[in-house]
Design a protein around this motif. Structure first.
Motif, mmCIF file in Angstrom:
data_model
loop_
_atom_site.group_PDB
_atom_site.id
_atom_site.type_symbol
_atom_site.label_atom_id
_atom_site.label_comp_id
_atom_site.label_asym_id
_atom_site.label_seq_id
_atom_site.Cartn_x
_atom_site.Cartn_y
_atom_site.Cartn_z
ATOM 1 N N GLY A 147 30.561 31.999 -52.158
ATOM 2 C CA GLY A 147 30.038 33.027 -51.271
ATOM 3 C C GLY A 147 28.838 33.792 -51.788
ATOM 4 N N ARG A 148 28.678 33.876 -53.100
ATOM 5 C CA ARG A 148 27.613 34.735 -53.612
ATOM 6 C C ARG A 148 26.215 34.206 -53.262
ATOM 7 N NH1 ARG A 148 26.241 36.546 -59.846
ATOM 8 N NH2 ARG A 148 24.461 37.833 -59.218
ATOM 9 N N ALA A 149 26.037 32.890 -53.373
ATOM 10 C CA ALA A 149 24.721 32.316 -53.049
ATOM 11 C C ALA A 149 24.404 32.501 -51.564
ATOM 12 C CB ALA A 149 24.677 30.834 -53.432
ATOM 13 N N GLN A 150 25.412 32.330 -50.722
ATOM 14 C CA GLN A 150 25.196 32.501 -49.274
ATOM 15 C C GLN A 150 24.931 33.972 -48.933
ATOM 16 O OE1 GLN A 150 24.813 30.002 -47.111
ATOM 17 N NE2 GLN A 150 25.186 28.531 -48.770
ATOM 18 N N ALA A 151 25.644 34.860 -49.605
ATOM 19 C CA ALA A 151 25.464 36.287 -49.332
ATOM 20 C C ALA A 151 24.037 36.736 -49.599
ATOM 21 C CB ALA A 151 26.449 37.109 -50.179
ATOM 22 N N ALA A 152 23.387 36.094 -50.569
ATOM 23 C CA ALA A 152 21.998 36.465 -50.877
ATOM 24 C C ALA A 152 21.115 36.290 -49.639
ATOM 25 C CB ALA A 152 21.476 35.626 -52.045
ATOM 26 N N LEU A 153 21.419 35.269 -48.845
ATOM 27 C CA LEU A 153 20.594 35.001 -47.661
ATOM 28 C C LEU A 153 20.619 36.177 -46.685
ATOM 29 C CD1 LEU A 153 21.663 31.278 -47.034
ATOM 30 C CD2 LEU A 153 19.510 32.094 -48.054
ATOM 31 N N THR A 154 21.742 36.876 -46.643
ATOM 32 C CA THR A 154 21.863 38.006 -45.710
ATOM 33 C C THR A 154 21.042 39.210 -46.176
ATOM 34 O OG1 THR A 154 23.782 39.001 -46.818
ATOM 35 C CG2 THR A 154 24.237 37.277 -45.186
ATOM 36 N N ARG A 155 20.612 39.196 -47.429
ATOM 37 C CA ARG A 155 19.819 40.329 -47.940
ATOM 38 C C ARG A 155 18.324 40.106 -47.787
ATOM 39 N NH1 ARG A 155 24.257 40.881 -51.535
ATOM 40 N NH2 ARG A 155 23.435 39.308 -52.948
ATOM 41 N N ILE A 156 17.938 38.970 -47.187
ATOM 42 C CA ILE A 156 16.508 38.685 -46.993
ATOM 43 C C ILE A 156 16.140 38.921 -45.530
ATOM 44 C CG2 ILE A 156 14.676 36.962 -47.174
ATOM 45 C CD1 ILE A 156 16.443 35.448 -49.206
ATOM 46 N N ARG A 157 15.158 39.798 -45.307
ATOM 47 C CA ARG A 157 14.610 39.895 -43.953
ATOM 48 C C ARG A 157 13.207 39.296 -43.969
ATOM 49 N NH1 ARG A 157 11.142 44.083 -41.933
ATOM 50 N NH2 ARG A 157 10.386 45.405 -43.629
ATOM 51 N N TYR A 158 12.704 38.951 -42.810
ATOM 52 C CA TYR A 158 11.455 38.207 -42.700
ATOM 53 C C TYR A 158 10.438 39.032 -41.945
ATOM 54 C CZ TYR A 158 14.512 34.361 -44.021
ATOM 55 O OH TYR A 158 15.390 33.566 -44.691
ATOM 56 N N SER A 159 9.181 38.936 -42.351
ATOM 57 C CA SER A 159 8.134 39.656 -41.626
ATOM 58 C C SER A 159 6.801 38.945 -41.777
ATOM 59 C CB SER A 159 8.020 41.089 -42.154
ATOM 60 O OG SER A 159 6.978 41.766 -41.457
ATOM 61 N N SER A 160 6.059 38.885 -40.676
ATOM 62 C CA SER A 160 4.695 38.351 -40.756
ATOM 63 C C SER A 160 3.673 39.475 -40.531
ATOM 64 C CB SER A 160 4.497 37.214 -39.748
ATOM 65 O OG SER A 160 4.701 37.695 -38.430
ATOM 66 N N ASP A 161 4.146 40.704 -40.604
ATOM 67 C CA ASP A 161 3.264 41.860 -40.443
ATOM 68 C C ASP A 161 3.272 42.635 -41.755
ATOM 69 O OD1 ASP A 161 1.896 43.896 -38.456
ATOM 70 O OD2 ASP A 161 3.316 45.037 -39.700
ATOM 71 N N LEU A 162 2.106 42.718 -42.397
ATOM 72 C CA LEU A 162 2.059 43.263 -43.747
ATOM 73 C C LEU A 162 2.526 44.717 -43.793
ATOM 74 C CD1 LEU A 162 1.339 42.453 -46.662
ATOM 75 C CD2 LEU A 162 -0.935 43.404 -46.285
ATOM 76 N N LYS A 163 2.130 45.495 -42.772
ATOM 77 C CA LYS A 163 2.501 46.909 -42.735
ATOM 78 C C LYS A 163 4.026 47.053 -42.634
ATOM 79 C CE LYS A 163 1.582 51.252 -40.379
ATOM 80 N NZ LYS A 163 0.828 51.926 -39.319
ATOM 81 N N ASP A 164 4.593 46.259 -41.749
ATOM 82 C CA ASP A 164 6.044 46.268 -41.592
ATOM 83 C C ASP A 164 6.722 45.786 -42.886
ATOM 84 O OD1 ASP A 164 8.703 46.065 -40.195
ATOM 85 O OD2 ASP A 164 8.350 43.938 -40.631
ATOM 86 N N ALA A 165 6.191 44.728 -43.466
ATOM 87 C CA ALA A 165 6.817 44.143 -44.658
ATOM 88 C C ALA A 165 6.842 45.133 -45.811
ATOM 89 C CB ALA A 165 6.080 42.866 -45.071
ATOM 90 N N ALA A 166 5.786 45.950 -45.911
ATOM 91 C CA ALA A 166 5.632 46.819 -47.078
ATOM 92 C C ALA A 166 6.178 48.223 -46.869
ATOM 93 C CB ALA A 166 4.141 46.907 -47.443
#
Lengths: 303, 303
Positions: free
Chosen positions: B79-98
């Protein structure tokens, strides 16, 4: 020596030289290892050095090697490592040492004039058939071949320390070397358990040191530029290359006097400065590397 | 993210910056590894790239990394490796990402103007407190720091491929970098399982490539001088250094286009010739190294 080794038909097809008796000139650390490894592989070996006193020390070295083989080499226990000792005879007379040699492996100090003197004498006392192989790591065969009077039967066969683990034999001819002689020595290297590293032509440092010298030099530059300390630099290399040693650990193993000699003679001003740094901070303080217990690192006693 | 990580009192003593949210710019091979390793270590991660399409590919990359961790990393299964995926969000907007980043790790292509543009934009949209770390291996922090508008919170943190095994993070400031920022990043590196490699000052190639570039270059010289072939050269190194790889195996892993780029820009004429040799004999024939199945060596499919 076992019969299957002296009558190896594959070797006989490839060359006209049969190797049964091997003489090793010089009983220093590597000379002793070469002589012992050759005897261990079934050959009749003559260990030559310049005095009976030195040969007595060599005897102790060979006994220590036998113990080490028993502990570290598969199949060496149960008598085989000890039996090798009985195949080594000792001589401090060059004519006597060489009189029945099929192959002479020279491991005397790395001083060109000394080596040339040895070859001049050896060329006169060794049988016509005898092949001469220098273990030099810093000199090239073409710098010595003519002094032997038999440049066609002259080449370099360079071993590495801890021959039973680091079992490379870099084999380098010069343009005069008879190809059959070269192939004889390649086959001999295999018969004493070495991986023959065949160089197509002369190269300073052969292969191993042509790679290691720039690598260690780059590490020394990082040190004298105060980029990072030896532990950090080594750790970086070990982790990324999954390697057991970084460059400073390697230098400690090579010995810092040798490191100094290499870089003090460099064309690169920064490397000459690095050599002086090593001299001032280590050599002049008695820190000569692993054998003395301290170099870039400290080592527990008796390693 | 677990509480014990955000309230690490040791870290708090050494600096004034708390790292909880990390944004990684660029989702290429190494960018993905950095983002995933950081999420795996409990941090909230934002993966930024320039389009939704690229981010979709990144998602697949992260899933593959989770599988790889499950197979190769102790404790990652269950479960630990899979749980890491839930902690990643995605963004293609630099202002939003930062917008909520405590630390931005930049892993965009190694083009100075591109990186400077990214930092100029990033400096405007990221919070005042945000630390910027470039993963560049060929550029130095001082070439980019001013473009960020916050040179005191700018440094380099250079990772190696296969981050979960080759877990070095070379950390380099320039003279403007705030020492507290530097120590914050050193502590962060440890918290994501890296060995921080602290460089006292800037050095082209940092430590790892300052060692590896001369070593690979020496091997290329032996090749183009026709001293020996890659297999023989690698074998020599492996045996003497008890190392898993020689320089040509390493170059295949690095990729031959990168090898070309390194030596084509050399001051050394022979190394430039070596770069051209690599181009003609390998790159132009589609042999780009391990990922393409062939370089100096051939590799079985799907390695």
């Amino acid at each position: 020596m076992t019969t299957d080794m002296t009558t190896d038909t594959h070797d006989q097809r490839n060359n006209n030289f049969e190797i049964a008796h091997v003489t090793v000139l010089g009983t220093g650390v590597l000379g002793s290892e070469i002589a012992y490894q050759t005897a261990y592989s079934g050959f009749a070996v003559t260990a030559y050095d310049i005095s009976e006193e030195i040969l007595e020390a060599a005897r102790t070295r060979f006994e220590a090697l036998a113990t080490r083989f028993e502990n570290e080499v598969n199949g060496a226990a149960g008598g085989r490592a000890q039996a090798a000792l009985t195949r080594i005879r000792y001589s401090s007379d060059l004519k006597d040492a060489a009189h029945d040699a099929d192959l002479v492996i020279e491991a005397v100090p790395e001083i060109l004039d000394l080596k040339r003197d040895v070859y001049q004498h050896l060329g006169q006392v060794a049988p016509e058939r005898t092949i001469f192989a220098t273990n030099s790591s810093t000199l090239l065969p073409s710098q010595m071949a003519d002094s032997s009077g038999r440049p066609d039967r002259f080449l370099a066969m360079h071993f590495a320390n801890k021959i039973w683990i680091h079992n490379t034999a870099e084999i380098v001819g010069d343009p005069c070397t008879d190809p059959a002689v070269y192939q004889t020595v390649v086959a001999f290297a295999r018969r004493i358990g070495m991986e023959p590293i065949e160089l197509h032509k002369e190269q300073p440092g052969y292969v191993l040191n042509a790679l290691a010298v720039p690598w260690m030099g780059a590490a020394l530059k990082l040190l004298i530029r105060d980029i990072a300390d030896p532990e950090t630099i080594d750790k970086t290399w070990r982790i990324d290359k999954e390697a057991p040693e970084g460059p400073f650990q390697n230098m400690d193993r090579v010995g810092l006097k040798t490191v100094y000699d290499i870089y003090a003679a460099s064309d690169d001003e920064e490397l000459r400065a690095a050599a002086n740094y090593v001299k001032q901070h280590y050599i002049d303080k008695g820190k000569l590397g692993q054998p003395t217990g301290e170099g870039f690192y400290r080592y527990p006693a008796a390693t």
